[in-house]
Write an enzyme that holds these catalytic residues in place. Structure first.
Site, short mmCIF file in Angstrom:
data_model
loop_
_atom_site.label_atom_id
_atom_site.label_comp_id
_atom_site.label_asym_id
_atom_site.label_seq_id
_atom_site.Cartn_x
_atom_site.Cartn_y
_atom_site.Cartn_z
CE LYS A 272 -3.98 -1.81 2.61
NZ LYS A 272 -4.97 -1.67 1.54
NE ARG A 346 -10.59 -9.98 -2.42
CZ ARG A 346 -10.84 -9.04 -3.34
NH1 ARG A 346 -11.13 -9.37 -4.58
NH2 ARG A 346 -10.79 -7.76 -3.00
N1 BES Z 1 -8.21 -3.74 4.05
C1 BES Z 1 -8.33 -3.36 2.70
C2 BES Z 1 -9.64 -2.64 2.40
C3 BES Z 1 -9.83 -1.28 3.04
C4 BES Z 1 -9.48 -0.14 2.35
C5 BES Z 1 -10.41 -1.15 4.28
C6 BES Z 1 -9.68 1.10 2.91
C7 BES Z 1 -10.61 0.10 4.85
C8 BES Z 1 -10.24 1.22 4.16
C9 BES Z 1 -8.28 -4.59 1.79
O1 BES Z 1 -7.49 -5.63 2.25
C10 BES Z 1 -7.68 -4.16 0.48
O2 BES Z 1 -6.58 -3.69 0.50
N2 BES Z 1 -8.42 -4.31 -0.61
C11 BES Z 1 -7.98 -3.91 -1.89
C12 BES Z 1 -8.36 -4.99 -2.88
C13 BES Z 1 -7.80 -4.78 -4.25
C14 BES Z 1 -6.31 -4.90 -4.23
C15 BES Z 1 -8.41 -5.80 -5.19
C16 BES Z 1 -8.63 -2.59 -2.23
O3 BES Z 1 -9.82 -2.44 -1.95
O4 BES Z 1 -7.95 -1.71 -2.74
MN MN Z 2 -5.46 -5.45 1.78
#
Ligand code: BES
Ligand code: MN
Ligand code: ZN
Length: 497
Positions: A272, A346
């Site tokens: 991230k 997931r």
């Molecule tokens: N934990 C995050 C989702 C999230 C984002 C929660 C912002 C709270 C605030 C999750 O694990 C994630 O990073 N999801 C990605 C998925 C993508 C890479 C397909 C996302 O939503 O960007």
């Molecule tokens: Mn994530």
């Protein structure tokens, strides 16, 4: 420490620092009226002085507070409940929260409770507004009243007391979940999470708890959890908590709750940004919620058998981390290609849902801060609700509205099933860039739930707030916990008696 909320009768008021009374305003009416009964106790006229209201812009909106002037020994606060007519349940909660915030620190604060007001919502709103997370502060943040006294007639008081006890039990569970969420990730790794939860649940009637370590997780073939955990020096954990209602002879419904418990989500090798990581200690909210729910089942006399599974690991880019393009085998035997290591939730939920499905329960509900796309779609106040069973979804939405945790129903269109088709495996862990991201995630989950009615709450947006508002304090909200508790308390059916 939680805020004491007690029910007293009008002559038991004593020397209180603050008195709160409720008011409503009719549409187009700029002189809101006090709710019946309040005037006598607080020694006020029934209608509010129009000049006062005009001066302070008081329209009795929900959460609005009017401070009455005057040289009386205690302060009088008028609390808006919205337009005339029966207030929505959450209006009481938010008005009680506004009362606690406006009453400030120290002393007794007495709230005049009109006939028929929901004691559980009042207690919940008051107690939750008093929540503080001061574990890391040298000086505690400004506090709340010493006690909140709910003033009611003798006959009403008898009814109010058990309702208040329920509200306080729910608030305590929510505060426990908030504490876990707000604790920095380095002080709450998966082992810490399991230890704190096991301690908290220990000795509660009807509650059992089991912690699965790495070797058990391997033996159980939890491929998703193991795959995500590979990048971290911290070992993963599964916490399995159960609640059995007293007198259960095997005929009560069984609900399995599954929570996403990423104690820190760095994204893994699909790292991230610095900004994106800032709040990622929050990524174990789902796991905290399902454990907190079990903790309160006894006090709420939940008439349902509950199994809660917390799938707990860090998501880190360590030397052995899963690499984009890797394939693993999940608990139910399907293979998943990991194209983005940041879509880790997931993967751990797939295993949790498989475990849930094997129990063939009457309902499976998972809770997860799953996708950034959920925040884009619904913002920070509304959760996304997916699932396979319309009656289950409708009931959760209904209960969520009353709890002040609104949920919006999202589709699982068959046309999008190919979004998660993999070149080499049974499925991949991401959909199409920029398209229906929370649906793609939910679609993957749907392949692991078996035949049981299933609902999925994606609470990425509402899981935290940047500023205090109503009964939410800055930080983790545990959004969804009170919805699940009310769903279970009312029998976990579409048509509660
Ligand atoms: N934990 C995050 C989702 C999230 C984002 C929660 C912002 C709270 C605030 C999750 O694990 C994630 O990073 N999801 C990605 C998925 C993508 C890479 C397909 C996302 O939503 O960007
Ligand atoms: Mn994530
Ligand atoms: Zn995550």
């Amino acid at each position: 420490m939680s805020l004491p909320v007690e029910v007293v009768e009008p002559d038991g008021l004593g020397a209180v620092a603050t008195v709160g009374v409720f008011a409503q305003g009719g549409p187009g009416d700029d002189t809101p009226a006090l709710l019946r009964g309040a005037a006598d106790v607080a020694g006020l006229p029934d209608a509010l002085d129009p000049a006062l209201c005009a001066r302070d812009g008081f329209r009795a909106k929900v959460g609005q507070v009017l401070r009455l002037p005057g040289d009386i020994s205690h302060r009088v606060l008028v609390l808006g409940l919205g337009p005339s007519g029966p207030p929505r349940e959450d209006a009481w909660r938010r008005a009680a929260a506004a009362f606690v915030r406006a009453a400030g620190e120290g002393g007794d604060a007495a709230l005049v409770v009109p006939e028929g007001a929901p004691g559980s919502a009042l207690a919940e709103g008051a107690a939750l507004a008093a929540y503080r997370f001061d574990a890391y502060r040298t000086k505690p943040s400004p506090g709340s009243p010493d006690r909140v006294l709910l003033v009611a007639s003798p006959s009403a008081a008898a009814e109010l007391r058990p309702a208040v006890a329920r509200g306080l039990a729910a608030a305590e569970a929510v505060s426990f979940a908030r504490d876990l969420v707000n604790t920095p990730a380095s002080d709450l790794n998966p082992t810490d999470f399991a230890t704190r939860v096991a301690e908290y649940l220990d000795g509660r009637p009807g509650v059992g708890v089991e912690v699965w370590d790495e070797s058990r997780i391997e033996a159980e073939r939890l491929g998703g959890l193991r795959t995500v955990a590979r990048g971290s020096v911290q070992p993963p954990r599964v916490v399995r908590a159960t609640y059995t209602p007293t007198g259960d002879r095997g005929s009560v419904p069984h609900v399995v709750l599954v929570g996403k418990g990423i104690t820190f989500d760095s994204g893994g090798l699909s790292l991230k940004t610095a900004d994106g990581m800032m709040t990622m200690k929050t990524d174990m909210t789902g796991a905290a919620i399902v454990m907190a729910v079990v903790s309160a089942c006894g006090a709420l006399e939940v008439p349902v058998k509950v199994t809660a599974l917390a799938m707990v690991t860090e998501n880190m880019p360590g030397p052995d981390a899963v690499k984009p393009g890797d394939v693993f085998r999940a608990r139910n035997g399907s293979t998943i290609e990991v194209l983005n290591t940041d879509a880790e939730g997931r993967l751990v939920l797939a295993d949790g849902l498989s475990l849930a499905a094997e129990l063939e329960p009457d309902a499976i509900i998972d809770v997860a801060t799953l996708t950034g796309a959920q925040v884009v779609a619904l913002g920070r106040s509304i959760g996304a609700l997916f699932g396979s069973d319309q009656r289950l979804k409708d009931r959760l939405q209904e209960v969520g509205d009353a709890a002040g945790e609104p949920l919006w129903q999202m589709p699982l269109p068959e046309e999008y099933a190919d979004h998660i088709d993999s070149e080499i495996a049974d499925m991949k862990n991401m959909g199409r860039a920029g398209e229906a991201g929370s649906i793609a995630a939910a679609m993957l989950l749907s392949r692991f739930v078996g035949e049981s009615p299933w609902a999925h709450l994606d609470i990425a947006g509402p899981s935290r707030v940047a500023e205090p508002s109503g009964y939410l304090s800055k930080g983790g909200t545990a959004f969804g916990a009170r919805t699940l508790l009310e769903f279970l308390r009312t029998g976990a059916t579409a048509d509660p008696a």
